[in-house]
Scaffold this motif. Sequence first.
Motif, PDB file in Angstrom:
ATOM      1  N   ALA A  22       0.841  -1.203   0.000  1.00 42.63           N
ATOM      2  CA  ALA A  22       0.000   0.000   0.000  1.00 42.63           C
ATOM      3  C   ALA A  22       0.875   1.250   0.000  1.00 42.63           C
ATOM      4  CB  ALA A  22      -0.922  -0.006   1.217  1.00 42.63           C
ATOM      5  N   ILE A  23       1.912   1.255   0.849  1.00 44.32           N
ATOM      6  CA  ILE A  23       2.788   2.436   0.915  1.00 44.32           C
ATOM      7  C   ILE A  23       3.491   2.632  -0.432  1.00 44.32           C
ATOM      8  CG2 ILE A  23       4.808   3.446   2.028  1.00 44.32           C
ATOM      9  CD1 ILE A  23       4.036   2.032   4.575  1.00 44.32           C
ATOM     10  N   LEU A  24       3.973   1.522  -0.996  1.00 39.30           N
ATOM     11  CA  LEU A  24       4.647   1.617  -2.292  1.00 39.30           C
ATOM     12  C   LEU A  24       3.710   2.202  -3.348  1.00 39.30           C
ATOM     13  CD1 LEU A  24       6.864  -1.515  -2.966  1.00 39.30           C
ATOM     14  CD2 LEU A  24       7.522   0.879  -2.746  1.00 39.30           C
ATOM     15  N   LEU A 327       9.055  11.152   6.634  1.00 38.76           N
ATOM     16  CA  LEU A 327       9.243  10.373   5.410  1.00 38.76           C
ATOM     17  C   LEU A 327      10.449   9.446   5.543  1.00 38.76           C
ATOM     18  CD1 LEU A 327       7.708  10.544   2.696  1.00 38.76           C
ATOM     19  CD2 LEU A 327       9.734  11.676   1.819  1.00 38.76           C
ATOM     20  N   ALA A 328      11.537   9.986   6.113  1.00 42.84           N
ATOM     21  CA  ALA A 328      12.748   9.180   6.268  1.00 42.84           C
ATOM     22  C   ALA A 328      12.452   7.943   7.104  1.00 42.84           C
ATOM     23  CB  ALA A 328      13.846  10.020   6.903  1.00 42.84           C
ATOM     24  N   PHE A 329      11.684   8.131   8.166  1.00 42.60           N
ATOM     25  CA  PHE A 329      11.430   6.988   9.038  1.00 42.60           C
ATOM     26  C   PHE A 329      10.393   6.036   8.441  1.00 42.60           C
ATOM     27  CE2 PHE A 329      13.364  10.030  11.999  1.00 42.60           C
ATOM     28  CZ  PHE A 329      14.455   9.262  12.337  1.00 42.60           C
ATOM     29  N   THR A 330       9.475   6.580   7.629  1.00 37.05           N
ATOM     30  CA  THR A 330       8.554   5.697   6.914  1.00 37.05           C
ATOM     31  C   THR A 330       9.350   4.775   5.986  1.00 37.05           C
ATOM     32  OG1 THR A 330       7.019   7.531   6.902  1.00 37.05           O
ATOM     33  CG2 THR A 330       6.466   5.664   5.518  1.00 37.05           C
ATOM     34  N   LEU A 331      10.344   5.372   5.339  1.00 37.42           N
ATOM     35  CA  LEU A 331      11.204   4.577   4.464  1.00 37.42           C
ATOM     36  C   LEU A 331      11.868   3.448   5.230  1.00 37.42           C
ATOM     37  CD1 LEU A 331      13.169   7.036   2.230  1.00 37.42           C
ATOM     38  CD2 LEU A 331      11.945   4.999   1.531  1.00 37.42           C
ATOM     39  N   LEU A 336      12.428  -2.201   6.330  1.00 41.19           N
ATOM     40  CA  LEU A 336      12.507  -3.279   7.329  1.00 41.19           C
ATOM     41  C   LEU A 336      11.377  -4.290   7.161  1.00 41.19           C
ATOM     42  CD1 LEU A 336      13.765  -1.477  10.529  1.00 41.19           C
ATOM     43  CD2 LEU A 336      15.034  -2.727   8.814  1.00 41.19           C
ATOM     44  N   ILE A 337      10.239  -3.835   6.596  1.00 44.39           N
ATOM     45  CA  ILE A 337       9.155  -4.794   6.346  1.00 44.39           C
ATOM     46  C   ILE A 337       9.614  -5.825   5.306  1.00 44.39           C
ATOM     47  CG2 ILE A 337       6.907  -5.063   5.231  1.00 44.39           C
ATOM     48  CD1 ILE A 337       6.017  -2.520   6.590  1.00 44.39           C
TER      49      ILE A 337
END
Lengths: 353, 414
Positions: A22-24, A327-331, A336-337
């Motif tokens: 979904a994020i991608l 954004l950096a931490f979402t990345l 990590l997922i």
Amino acid sequence: MLQRLRRQIPGTVVIMWCIGIAILGIVFWGTVATLRSGKYASAQWVDLFVYGIAQGGIYALIALGYTMVYGVLRMINFAHSEVFMSGPYIGYYVALALDQAGLLNRYPVLGLGIVILVAMTVSTTIAVLLERIAYRPLRRAPRLVPLITAIGASYFLSYAFLGLFGSDLKGYPEIQALKGTWNILGVEVLRPQIVVIVAALVMLAGLYLFVRHTKTGKAMQAVAEDKDCAALMGINVDRIIVITFAIGGALAGAAGVFYALLFKQVKFNMGFFPGIKAFTSAVLGGIGNVTGAMVGGMFLGIAESLFPNLVLDGLGIPAPYQLKDALAFTLLVLVLIFRPTGILGERLAAKKA
Amino acid sequence: MNKKSLVLVSMVLLITLLAAACKPKAKFECTDPKGCVDIAPGEPVRIGYMFVISGSDAPLGNDTKYGLEIAVDDKKEILGHPIEVVGEDCMCSAEGGQTASTKLAADPKLVAVVGTNCSSAARAAIPVMCGAGISMISPSNTAPDLTAEDRPAEYWCYLRTAHNDKVQGAAMAEFAWQKGFRKAATIHDGSLYADKLQQVFAEKFKELGGTITAQEAVGPEDTDMKPVLTRIAATQPDFIYYPIFIAAGAQITKQAREVPGLENVQLAGADGVFSPDFLEGAGDAVLGFYWSSPDFTAFGAGYKEFLQKYETKYGVKVLAPFHAHSYDAAMMIFAAIEKVAVKDPDGTLHIGRKALSDALFATKDFKGLTGNLTCSPTGDCADPKIAVYQCMNADPATWNPGADPDSNPKKVWP
């Protein structure tokens, strides 16, 4: 058939993959929307990319210190951000003196060389002292103990600088030779950016060769793999650990001067944010892995510079640069997922397993 | 119990009753709904401050602290009691405001507080202070909603001597318009102060007929501003207004000159970066920069004398724009205490907390350094006069704001 598949893949993994996809999808959608709007000229994208590489090079240099120490000691040296701050802070006074003597503008290469050398020396000294005083006595203690000590050391160093030099911003002297732009392949690029990128790449390559091809480098790898076994093979583990800290410190000191070249100021708490970002880079690339830290740092730097504009703009989010940390931490979460050990972390994980 | 002792006890009782009846005045009884502060003879009247006195915004806080201290020096004593100043560093954040106010509110002898510097800190500190009934006057919070008509009831104890940003933002927009700028971009740092101020500016600028090309935001601790500036450059403004604080403000100033497309854009900020430290951080790029700030030349007669005291006592030129506002806030508090304090014959002072607050809100035509102060029912006490200053010299040592030919920054409007 379906049941067997379900048994093999646990539910949480499926959910994680769904979130990831979904994020991608959102990222992809935002990117396409921005590019189709044509708001930004290609020269601007190149600029953003260059800013990102310069910032990423600094992250990578600091991240190496985190990752190498983790590699040999399995501990996170949170005081590394203060090691990063101390070099350019002392370097500032040297740069000021050189500037007043006129040396910095007459012989910029020599002047800058001296400042970098001083900064590297200071950072190395502090890193080695940290290891000797704060970490070595705790080598055999449970893993949480050195971690807390590292946090304490970080505060100690930062507030020691506050007490010694005050809390105000200190503006780094400007080097005339680094004002303006150079033309690289038809693109005008700011000079400090070029110097920082080139210097960072040279240092990263040098470190890579050092770890791969010298005796000490190989010994470091051996200690990282198994301390006791390495000792049995005749490697002086203490010496290797000191060398690891020293190299990490030297790189952080150099990174600090590059940081000061780009942003032209130092402050007692300037290490905090770059430190956190560099740590993120190390995890992103796969903590304990030297190449991973380099890749992770570059990736994070470029992402921070490029992605708010590229992704969030297309999604119609106002003032996207406010969200660059998020954004950096979402990345990080995203990486990590899909790869729980980081981008290049697999080899290490396999060995430790 | 025998008869003798019974008589003795009743005699003692009788005498006590008689003595009580004969006492000329009844013992002071506090009827104030928010309680009273009792100050014994010889005990000082305690005034608190919450300022940002560490970190990169320290000049802002130290400046107001100096103003407060000079007011105490000038006043010397209130109704025979010396004045004591206690303070906390509230930094420039909500967390700082929360911590500092909780610490100060725990002191039962604290009469009133001057502070905070930053509006974000104020938003956290005000409910705590009002909860303890302690009146609070800020010399430098400028965010409009702190004194808005519809402000929460728990803000009842809060007033300010600083101007409201409704005035400041509009002044800068008008100036920019008059100077011929037509396309402006703004940047804020997510703080209450900066966000509201850029909004006021943007609204006024649009109203005058200008275009707002971008309204961006950065983090207060960010250093790499080039990406966001590149984004702004794509919208081709001729004016960038970033009413933020020193650390991020200096970075934007320096990096804007290096971003293609922004080499000649006019940069402007507000009173949050009106400090020599900003020059130190921003370097040569600050030349020509515009600030909106209180108009020192319109200040009252005592201001020149005040400046001399400031310079002799601290050995520096004024660090930031709000020293006089702090001085006035302190003087308002002193005057209100004198108005409401009840003094016992032995010299004990009783100050009702609500009464003090009411007296402060009733301040009318108070002759202060910053003008004639009259408080509105929602706590706006300032006599706002805003000027625009321009940077004439990037050397922090030349810092000497004013309207003289050799002033730096120099007043250019109105």
